[in-house]
Design an enzyme around this catalytic site. Structure first.
Site, short mmCIF file in Angstrom:
data_model
loop_
_atom_site.label_atom_id
_atom_site.label_comp_id
_atom_site.label_asym_id
_atom_site.label_seq_id
_atom_site.Cartn_x
_atom_site.Cartn_y
_atom_site.Cartn_z
CG HIS A 263 6.38 -5.76 -4.23
ND1 HIS A 263 4.86 -5.85 -4.02
CD2 HIS A 263 6.91 -4.78 -4.07
CE1 HIS A 263 4.89 -4.61 -3.43
NE2 HIS A 263 6.00 -3.97 -3.48
CB CYS B 299 5.56 -4.13 0.29
SG CYS B 299 6.15 -2.45 -0.08
CE1 TYR B 300 1.02 1.01 5.73
CE2 TYR B 300 -0.66 -0.71 5.30
CZ TYR B 300 -0.30 0.37 6.12
OH TYR B 300 -1.01 1.01 6.88
CD GLU C 172 3.48 -8.85 -5.19
OE1 GLU C 172 3.22 -7.41 -5.12
OE2 GLU C 172 4.12 -9.42 -4.50
CE LYS D 181 -4.18 -7.22 -22.94
NZ LYS D 181 -4.92 -6.82 -23.58
N GLY E 177 0.84 -1.26 0.06
CA GLY E 177 -0.04 0.06 0.07
C GLY E 177 0.96 1.35 -0.03
CG ASP F 285 -8.31 -6.87 -23.11
OD1 ASP F 285 -7.86 -8.18 -22.93
OD2 ASP F 285 -7.65 -5.92 -22.57
#
Length: 511
Positions: A169, A82-83, A171, A367, A55, A227
């Site tokens: 991070h 992180c946060y 991820e 995506k 965040g 999309d």
């Protein structure tokens, strides 16, 4: 009981990416805002684990997001990122500090110590950092299990309570061993078995919309991109002829794109398709506009106005369908994430519309997940793996004012670049590539005469989620051929440059 992970959202840009990484490991992830779930609800839901997201706030700000400290005492494994890591440390009695000299952004060398989270992870590897605040002293009961040159506590662990925090991070793809770390958390620490499958999405969505949209007239905003194509086919399979697709040809498309879109969806898929030719209308609205956000807002509102007009011609239409995907949502500042840029089908929506309901069936997908759904729906690979193209089209690839002449210059430059790149094997690793017409003009020489022409920038990136990207290492001979053709075949261009900026700090598009 279904195994699932709670992703507790504190407003980070990567909150949905975390959930996506969990789903990739065949574990269902559910995102909830930190203020919209109680400890008792968490207990009742039977989560196997909890992930605190990042965040933009500081833990010392009284108005910043916090969680009930009892969460750490539920016996449910927790991973703070992180946060989320800083908040866990602070609320457990540790110290969080802020110092510009200790901030880290981008690729950083991480040194790990043995623990369950880092099983099968090398002692030294690359991670992705993005922070100013950091944990300077871990709380009692926590051991420091990773460091960097600037961060004395890049990861901490209370293994007896299965509580873990990482400043980096895991991820994002640029954290080399992030996938292994998340696997360790999900399987070794939380005890998940991997019973969830992404393949259920298409069938479940078709069944859902067949029921919820029964008897309603539905209008789909069709751009011809991946999309909107997947959204259109999914809804067509759910409600058939109750769906009408409106393709807005706003004059901001790539070379020959309008005719291609019409032939595919009307001819191949047999859909009810209306092609609205409104090129002059959009150019007039954009006349003299140079500010990127204003361009996007104008295009977003005009899109909706065209849809409304076409809907009125059809009689009463209840629902508007859009191909919004999650990177669009978070860049437009949905929820508590900060706005990066507005997408025409998210942040650019006008407040007053004639539609009773907006349906965005792909809103929670990235995506590559959208492409997987497209293949499940039977859409040809040539369309599923087509180059991504922004809804505002070439308007956000022309810096400064938009004119017909500039559009024609850019259309041709983009066509040449894509032609040359697609002749080379590099196309297999390139996720998106295009040309940008800058507002910079410079002196050149052609045929012994002085020229004063535009500079074209070429952009090519590699990614699997469009949340973080790296610039693609295109062979010099490909760039040379593209440059020679662009400057030789297109009047008004005398200089070509190549963009070698990653995301962050840049976005994929220039505007």
């Amino acid at each position: 009981m279904e195994e699932k992970i709670l992703v507790l959202d504190f407003g980070g840009q990567y909150n949905q990416l975390i959930a996506r990484r969990v789903r990739e490991q065949n574990v269902y992830a559910e995102i909830r805002a930190y203020h919209n779930i109680t400890v008792s609800e968490i207990q009742a839901a039977g989560y196997r684990g909890i992930i605190f997201t990042g965040g933009p706030n500081s833990v010392y700000d009284a108005a910043s997001p916090h969680f009930d400290p009892q969460i750490l005492n539920l016996g449910i494994p927790v991973l703070g990122i992180c946060y989320g890591d800083q908040l866990m440390a602070w609320m457990a009695g540790g110290t969080v500090s802020s110092a510009e000299s200790s901030s880290e952004y981008g690729k950083t060398t991480l040194r790990c110590k043995p623990c369950a989270l880092f099983r099968d992870v090398p002692e030294t590897s690359i991670c992705w950092m993005s922070h100013t605040d950091f944990v300077s002293h871990a709380p009692a009961g926590f051991a420091v299990v990773a460091t960097t040159n600037k961060c004395p506590c890049a990861a901490m662990a209370d293994e007896s309570r299965k509580l873990y925090g990482v400043q980096f991070h895991p991820e994002v793809t640029h954290t080399e061993w992030g996938k292994q770390m998340l696997h360790n958390f999900l399987y070794d620490i939380c005890g998940c078995r991997g019973l969830w499958r992404m393949e259920n999405f298409a069938a479940e969505s078709i069944a859902k919309y067949r029921q919820s949209l029964a008897g309603k007239k539905v209008l789909c905003a069709l751009s011809g991109g991946v999309d909107s194509a997947v959204a259109a086919v999914l809804l067509h399979k759910a409600i058939g002829d109750n769906l009408t697709c409106v393709f807005v040809d706003h004059g901001l498309l790539r070379k020959d794109e309008g005719d291609w879109v019409e032939s595919i969806f009307r001819g191949q898929f047999g859909m009810r398709l209306i092609r609205a030719n409104v090129q002059e209308r959009f150019l007039k609205k954009l006349e003299g506009v140079t500010e990127p956000e204003r361009k996007r807002k104008i295009i977003g509102e005009e899109f909706i106005r065209v849809f409304e007009e076409e809907a009125r011609k059809l009689g009463k239409v209840d629902v508007l369908v859009q191909g919004t995907i999650y990177p669009d949502v978070i860049e437009s500042g949905a929820g508590s994430a900060s706005t990066i840029k507005s997408h025409h089908n998210v942040g650019g929506l006008p407040e007053v519309m004639d539609f009773e309901q907006i349906v965005e069936p792909l809103r929670d997908l990235f995506k590559d997940e959208v492409r997987r759904v497209g293949l499940e729906l039977g859409i040809p690979e040539a369309l599923v793996f087509r180059q991504p193209f922004p809804g505002p089209g070439l308007a956000v690839r022309i810096i400064g004012q938009i004119t017909f002449d500039k559009l024609e210059i850019l259309r041709q430059a983009d066509w040449i670049f894509r032609q040359e790149l697609e002749k080379d094997p590099v196309r297999r690793v390139a996720s998106q590539y295009f040309a940008v017409l800058t507002d910079t003009r410079s002196v050149g020489v052609m045929g012994d005469a002085r020229t004063y022409g535009y500079t074209v920038a070429l952009r090519c990136v590699t990614t699997d989620d469009f949340m973080t990207v790296d610039w693609t290492r295109i062979p010099f001979d490909v760039l040379e051929r593209a440059s020679s053709r662009i400057t030789g075949e297109i009047p008004g261009i005398n200089r070509v440059v190549y963009d070698i900026t990653s995301k962050p700090p840049a976005t994929v598009e220039w505007e």
